[in-house]
Motif scaffolding. Structure first.
Motif, PDB file in Angstrom:
ATOM      1  N   UNK A   1      53.001 -77.701   3.095  1.00  0.00           N
ATOM      2  CA  UNK A   1      54.083 -77.216   3.957  1.00  0.00           C
ATOM      3  C   UNK A   1      54.541 -75.825   3.532  1.00  0.00           C
ATOM      4  N   UNK A   2      54.569 -75.550   2.233  1.00  0.00           N
ATOM      5  CA  UNK A   2      54.950 -74.214   1.777  1.00  0.00           C
ATOM      6  C   UNK A   2      53.898 -73.180   2.167  1.00  0.00           C
ATOM      7  N   UNK A   3      52.612 -73.570   2.155  1.00  0.00           N
ATOM      8  CA  UNK A   3      51.568 -72.671   2.638  1.00  0.00           C
ATOM      9  C   UNK A   3      51.741 -72.394   4.126  1.00  0.00           C
ATOM     10  N   UNK A   4      52.089 -73.428   4.895  1.00  0.00           N
ATOM     11  CA  UNK A   4      52.276 -73.260   6.321  1.00  0.00           C
ATOM     12  C   UNK A   4      53.431 -72.299   6.612  1.00  0.00           C
ATOM     13  N   UNK A   5      54.494 -72.387   5.844  1.00  0.00           N
ATOM     14  CA  UNK A   5      55.622 -71.483   6.054  1.00  0.00           C
ATOM     15  C   UNK A   5      55.225 -70.026   5.874  1.00  0.00           C
ATOM     16  N   UNK A   6      54.316 -69.762   4.931  1.00  0.00           N
ATOM     17  CA  UNK A   6      53.871 -68.393   4.691  1.00  0.00           C
ATOM     18  C   UNK A   6      52.863 -67.895   5.719  1.00  0.00           C
ATOM     19  N   UNK A   7      51.950 -68.767   6.149  1.00  0.00           N
ATOM     20  CA  UNK A   7      50.837 -68.319   6.989  1.00  0.00           C
ATOM     21  C   UNK A   7      50.962 -68.724   8.457  1.00  0.00           C
ATOM     22  N   UNK A   8      51.732 -69.762   8.745  1.00  0.00           N
ATOM     23  CA  UNK A   8      51.837 -70.343  10.097  1.00  0.00           C
ATOM     24  C   UNK A   8      50.478 -70.807  10.617  1.00  0.00           C
ATOM     25  N   UNK A   9      49.621 -71.232   9.709  1.00  0.00           N
ATOM     26  CA  UNK A   9      48.300 -71.737  10.061  1.00  0.00           C
ATOM     27  C   UNK A   9      48.406 -73.239  10.339  1.00  0.00           C
ATOM     28  N   UNK A  10      47.899 -73.664  11.482  1.00  0.00           N
ATOM     29  CA  UNK A  10      47.989 -75.061  11.885  1.00  0.00           C
ATOM     30  C   UNK A  10      47.255 -76.026  10.976  1.00  0.00           C
TER      31      UNK A  10
END
Length: 91
Positions: free
Chosen positions: A25-34
Motif C-alpha cells: 500500500x505504501x508503494x501504491x501511494x508513491x507510484x499509483x500503480x494498480x
C-alpha cells in the motif's frame, strides 16, 4: 502441535500478511500503480483468512470455506499481473 501453538503461529502469519499488505500500500501511494493495490488487497485477504482460521480453530484450511478467501486473494494477484502486462503492451 498443541492448539495454542497452532493459534499463535497462525496469528503471526496473519500479522506478517498484514505488514506485507501495508508495505504494498505504501508503494501504491508513491507510484499509483494498480499492481501494488492488487497485491495490497490480496495480502489483506490472506491476513483475514489466517485470522479467521485462528479464531475458528480450524486446523485444516483446505477443508473449510476459509479457503475461498485465499483463492480470491490469489485470483486478485493474477488479475493484477495480467492487467499490468496488457497495459505494457498498449504503450
Amino acid at each position: 502441535m498443541s492448539p495454542t501453538t497452532h493459534s499463535f503461529i497462525t496469528g503471526v502469519i496473519a500479522a506478517l500478511y498484514g505488514v506485507a499488505g501495508l508495505f504494498f500500500l505504501s508503494f501504491w501511494r508513491r507510484t499509483r500503480d494498480g499492481l501494488f493495490v492488487a497485491f495490497a488487497l490480496a495480502f489483506g485477504l490472506l491476513a483475514l483468512s489466517q485470522t479467521l482460521l485462528a479464531l475458528a480453530g480450524l486446523e485444516r484450511e483446505e477443508q473449510s470455506w476459509v479457503y475461498l478467501i485465499r483463492l480470491l486473494a490469489f485470483l486478485l494477484i493474477i488479475a493484477g499481473i495480467v492487467r499490468k502486462n496488457l497495459e505494457g503492451r498498449r504503450r
